[in-house]
Write a protein that holds these residues in place. Structure first.
Motif, PDB file in Angstrom:
ATOM      1  N   MET A 209       0.725  -1.110  -0.113  1.00  0.00           N
ATOM      2  CA  MET A 209      -0.349  -0.237  -0.093  1.00  0.00           C
ATOM      3  C   MET A 209       1.311   1.173  -0.269  1.00  0.00           C
ATOM      4  SD  MET A 209      -3.217   1.156   2.425  1.00  0.00           S
ATOM      5  CE  MET A 209      -3.956  -0.289   2.241  1.00  0.00           C
ATOM      6  N   SER A 210       0.356   2.311  -0.816  1.00  0.00           N
ATOM      7  CA  SER A 210       1.489   3.774  -0.795  1.00  0.00           C
ATOM      8  C   SER A 210       1.453   4.215  -0.230  1.00  0.00           C
ATOM      9  CB  SER A 210       1.040   4.322  -2.145  1.00  0.00           C
ATOM     10  OG  SER A 210       0.190   4.677  -1.950  1.00  0.00           O
ATOM     11  N   THR A 211       2.562   5.400   0.597  1.00  0.00           N
ATOM     12  CA  THR A 211       2.146   6.562   1.600  1.00  0.00           C
ATOM     13  C   THR A 211       1.101   7.474   1.583  1.00  0.00           C
ATOM     14  OG1 THR A 211       4.802   6.323   1.398  1.00  0.00           O
ATOM     15  CG2 THR A 211       3.637   8.351   2.746  1.00  0.00           C
ATOM     16  N   HIS A 212       0.825   7.813   0.264  1.00  0.00           N
ATOM     17  CA  HIS A 212      -0.427   7.977  -0.298  1.00  0.00           C
ATOM     18  C   HIS A 212      -1.365   8.316   0.712  1.00  0.00           C
ATOM     19  CE1 HIS A 212       2.562  11.323  -1.881  1.00  0.00           C
ATOM     20  NE2 HIS A 212       2.512  10.656  -3.077  1.00  0.00           N
ATOM     21  N   ALA A 213      -1.416   6.627   0.203  1.00  0.00           N
ATOM     22  CA  ALA A 213      -3.126   6.094   0.505  1.00  0.00           C
ATOM     23  C   ALA A 213      -3.361   5.442   2.304  1.00  0.00           C
ATOM     24  CB  ALA A 213      -2.639   4.222   0.175  1.00  0.00           C
TER      25      ALA A 213
ATOM     26  N   ASP B 240      -1.793   7.882   3.688  1.00  0.00           N
ATOM     27  CA  ASP B 240      -1.438   8.797   4.792  1.00  0.00           C
ATOM     28  C   ASP B 240      -3.180  10.172   3.996  1.00  0.00           C
ATOM     29  OD1 ASP B 240       0.737  10.039   5.248  1.00  0.00           O
ATOM     30  OD2 ASP B 240       1.013  10.122   3.730  1.00  0.00           O
ATOM     31  N   GLY B 241      -4.046   9.570   2.954  1.00  0.00           N
ATOM     32  CA  GLY B 241      -5.304  10.001   2.852  1.00  0.00           C
ATOM     33  C   GLY B 241      -6.144   9.672   3.396  1.00  0.00           C
ATOM     34  N   ARG B 242      -6.013   8.126   4.043  1.00  0.00           N
ATOM     35  CA  ARG B 242      -6.796   7.809   4.532  1.00  0.00           C
ATOM     36  C   ARG B 242      -6.931   7.704   6.692  1.00  0.00           C
ATOM     37  NH1 ARG B 242      -5.614   1.495   4.824  1.00  0.00           N
ATOM     38  NH2 ARG B 242      -5.574   2.257   2.874  1.00  0.00           N
ATOM     39  N   SER B 243      -5.858   8.240   6.753  1.00  0.00           N
ATOM     40  CA  SER B 243      -6.218   9.551   8.443  1.00  0.00           C
ATOM     41  C   SER B 243      -6.651  10.707   7.924  1.00  0.00           C
ATOM     42  CB  SER B 243      -3.993   9.124   8.336  1.00  0.00           C
ATOM     43  OG  SER B 243      -3.648   8.483   8.629  1.00  0.00           O
ATOM     44  N   ALA B 244      -5.825  10.984   6.922  1.00  0.00           N
ATOM     45  CA  ALA B 244      -6.462  12.378   6.199  1.00  0.00           C
ATOM     46  C   ALA B 244      -8.152  12.676   6.561  1.00  0.00           C
ATOM     47  CB  ALA B 244      -5.881  13.390   5.579  1.00  0.00           C
ATOM     48  N   ARG B 245      -8.356  11.367   6.441  1.00  0.00           N
ATOM     49  CA  ARG B 245     -10.361  11.234   6.438  1.00  0.00           C
ATOM     50  C   ARG B 245     -10.049  11.205   7.850  1.00  0.00           C
ATOM     51  NH1 ARG B 245      -9.357   9.166   1.071  1.00  0.00           N
ATOM     52  NH2 ARG B 245      -9.172   6.429   2.157  1.00  0.00           N
ATOM     53  N   ALA B 246     -10.332  10.164   8.233  1.00  0.00           N
ATOM     54  CA  ALA B 246     -10.429   9.823   9.464  1.00  0.00           C
ATOM     55  C   ALA B 246     -10.419  10.732  10.959  1.00  0.00           C
ATOM     56  CB  ALA B 246      -9.380   8.713  10.069  1.00  0.00           C
TER      57      ALA B 246
END
Length: 194
Positions: free
Chosen positions: A1-5, A7-13
């Motif tokens: 899994m990429s770092t961007h994915a 990071d994006g999940r963490s930001a959404r959370a």
């Protein structure tokens, strides 16, 4: 899994978590002191299940809401200068407390209703009262030093500037200005040198 994915999940959370906290505070400000999880979820635009995904329990949610609430209050919590002349200290302390009570009273009243079910809110409310009392000691302790009634007057000032007294004055139908004037007058009398 990429770092961007990730990071994006963490930001959404984090956005979801923030929206839940903001929803609790908005509901409290609007007078809904005990919103249900469904009402919080609806206000946040998420599912009820998501509320519990982001918070372990209600106490965890209340702790986060209290923290956000204090962030919002920060501009009103600047210490009053203890070297001001007494009349100015009285006016400044009163104006500060009135602003807090008027702007954040609904959230405080909601916290008081939930506190029996929430150790976090019980602690937050207790700490707030303690901080308020220490601030009055800082501002007016030197004026009271050596007086036989020092403890009694400090307790009276704490009561007078507290939320319950403010709520009572406003419930009597007094305007902000009239209630403020009563507090300033009473504080001045209590702090008069004898």
């Amino acid at each position: 899994m990429s770092t961007h994915a990730v990071d994006g999940r963490s930001a959404r959370a984090q956005r979801t978590r923030d929206s839940v906290v903001n929803a609790v505070l908005e509901l409290a400000k609007s007078g809904d002191a005990r919103p249900t999880a469904k009402e919080v979820a609806d206000c946040a635009g998420i599912s009820v299940r998501s509320v519990y995904v982001h918070f372990d329990d209600l106490d965890d949610l209340f702790r986060a809401a209290a923290s956000r609430h204090f962030e919002q209050m920060a501009t009103l919590l600047q210490p009053v200068d203890a070297t001001l002349p007494l009349a100015h200290r009285i006016a400044a302390a009163t104006n500060q407390r009135v602003a807090i009570h008027e702007n954040f009273g609904a959230v405080r009243r909601a916290a008081e209703q939930w506190a029996p079910l929430s150790p976090a809110l019980t602690e937050v409310l207790s700490t707030g009262r303690e901080v308020g009392r220490h601030d009055l000691e800082r501002l007016f302790g030197p004026v009271l030093a050596g007086r036989a009634d020092e403890d009694v007057v400090l307790a009276a000032l704490t009561l007078l500037l507290g939320a319950s007294a403010w709520d009572s004055l406003r419930a009597e139908g007094l305007s902000v200005e009239a209630a403020n004037e009563i507090i300033v007058h009473t504080m001045t009398r209590l702090l008069e040198t004898r």
